[in-house]
Scaffold this motif. Structure first.
Motif, PDB file in Angstrom:
ATOM      1  N   MET A   1       0.826  -1.184   0.000  1.00 28.38           N
ATOM      2  CA  MET A   1       0.000   0.000   0.000  1.00 28.38           C
ATOM      3  C   MET A   1       0.878   1.259   0.000  1.00 28.38           C
ATOM      4  N   ILE A   2       1.975   1.189   0.731  1.00 30.14           N
ATOM      5  CA  ILE A   2       2.873   2.340   0.784  1.00 30.14           C
ATOM      6  C   ILE A   2       3.514   2.556  -0.582  1.00 30.14           C
ATOM      7  N   LEU A   3       3.895   1.470  -1.241  1.00 31.84           N
ATOM      8  CA  LEU A   3       4.527   1.587  -2.557  1.00 31.84           C
ATOM      9  C   LEU A   3       3.565   2.166  -3.591  1.00 31.84           C
ATOM     10  N   LEU A   4       2.341   1.678  -3.599  1.00 29.88           N
ATOM     11  CA  LEU A   4       1.340   2.203  -4.531  1.00 29.88           C
ATOM     12  C   LEU A   4       1.070   3.680  -4.258  1.00 29.88           C
ATOM     13  N   ILE A   7       3.992   5.751  -5.556  1.00 30.80           N
ATOM     14  CA  ILE A   7       3.960   5.859  -7.020  1.00 30.80           C
ATOM     15  C   ILE A   7       2.904   6.875  -7.455  1.00 30.80           C
ATOM     16  N   LEU A   8       1.717   6.788  -6.877  1.00 33.99           N
ATOM     17  CA  LEU A   8       0.657   7.746  -7.234  1.00 33.99           C
ATOM     18  C   LEU A   8       1.034   9.162  -6.832  1.00 33.99           C
ATOM     19  N   GLY A  16       0.907  16.816 -12.420  1.00 34.07           N
ATOM     20  CA  GLY A  16       0.096  17.942 -11.968  1.00 34.07           C
ATOM     21  C   GLY A  16      -1.352  17.591 -11.720  1.00 34.07           C
ATOM     22  N   ILE A  17      -1.628  16.313 -11.505  1.00 34.97           N
ATOM     23  CA  ILE A  17      -2.999  15.867 -11.240  1.00 34.97           C
ATOM     24  C   ILE A  17      -3.169  15.804  -9.722  1.00 34.97           C
ATOM     25  N   SER A  18      -3.947  16.692  -9.191  1.00 36.25           N
ATOM     26  CA  SER A  18      -4.077  16.778  -7.734  1.00 36.25           C
ATOM     27  C   SER A  18      -4.819  15.585  -7.139  1.00 36.25           C
ATOM     28  N   LEU A  19      -5.676  14.930  -7.910  1.00 38.93           N
ATOM     29  CA  LEU A  19      -6.389  13.754  -7.416  1.00 38.93           C
ATOM     30  C   LEU A  19      -5.409  12.623  -7.102  1.00 38.93           C
ATOM     31  N   PHE A  20      -4.438  12.384  -7.998  1.00 44.28           N
ATOM     32  CA  PHE A  20      -3.424  11.357  -7.750  1.00 44.28           C
ATOM     33  C   PHE A  20      -2.577  11.712  -6.546  1.00 44.28           C
ATOM     34  N   THR A  21      -2.256  12.975  -6.392  1.00 43.40           N
ATOM     35  CA  THR A  21      -1.448  13.413  -5.258  1.00 43.40           C
ATOM     36  C   THR A  21      -2.195  13.174  -3.943  1.00 43.40           C
ATOM     37  N   THR A  22      -3.466  13.496  -3.923  1.00 45.29           N
ATOM     38  CA  THR A  22      -4.271  13.311  -2.719  1.00 45.29           C
ATOM     39  C   THR A  22      -4.428  11.833  -2.374  1.00 45.29           C
ATOM     40  N   ILE A  23      -4.792  11.027  -3.363  1.00 47.27           N
ATOM     41  CA  ILE A  23      -4.973   9.597  -3.130  1.00 47.27           C
ATOM     42  C   ILE A  23      -3.647   8.952  -2.717  1.00 47.27           C
ATOM     43  N   GLY A  24      -2.564   9.346  -3.360  1.00 41.32           N
ATOM     44  CA  GLY A  24      -1.252   8.817  -3.014  1.00 41.32           C
ATOM     45  C   GLY A  24      -0.859   9.156  -1.589  1.00 41.32           C
TER      46      GLY A  24
END
Length: 51
Positions: A1-4, A7-8, A16-24
């Motif tokens: 989970m930490i690795l995923l 990566i996100l 520059g996708i804030s959704l990926f940054t937040t989910i990551g």
């Protein structure tokens, strides 16, 4: 989970996708908490170890 999550987080920062940054970031935090609880010997979700 930490690795995923890491990566996100990296993809979200580079693209520059804030959704990926937040989910990551959320996945890294949840993974770190579960890892710490498991390392202390505390059962998480009814299981002592996650493999």
């Amino acid at each position: 989970m930490i690795l995923l999550g890491a990566i996100l987080l990296i993809i979200g920062l580079l693209v520059g996708i804030s959704l990926f940054t937040t989910i990551g970031g959320v996945l890294v935090l949840i993974g770190a908490v579960l890892w710490l609880l498991g390392a202390t010997g505390r059962a998480v979700g009814g299981r002592k170890h996650y493999f």
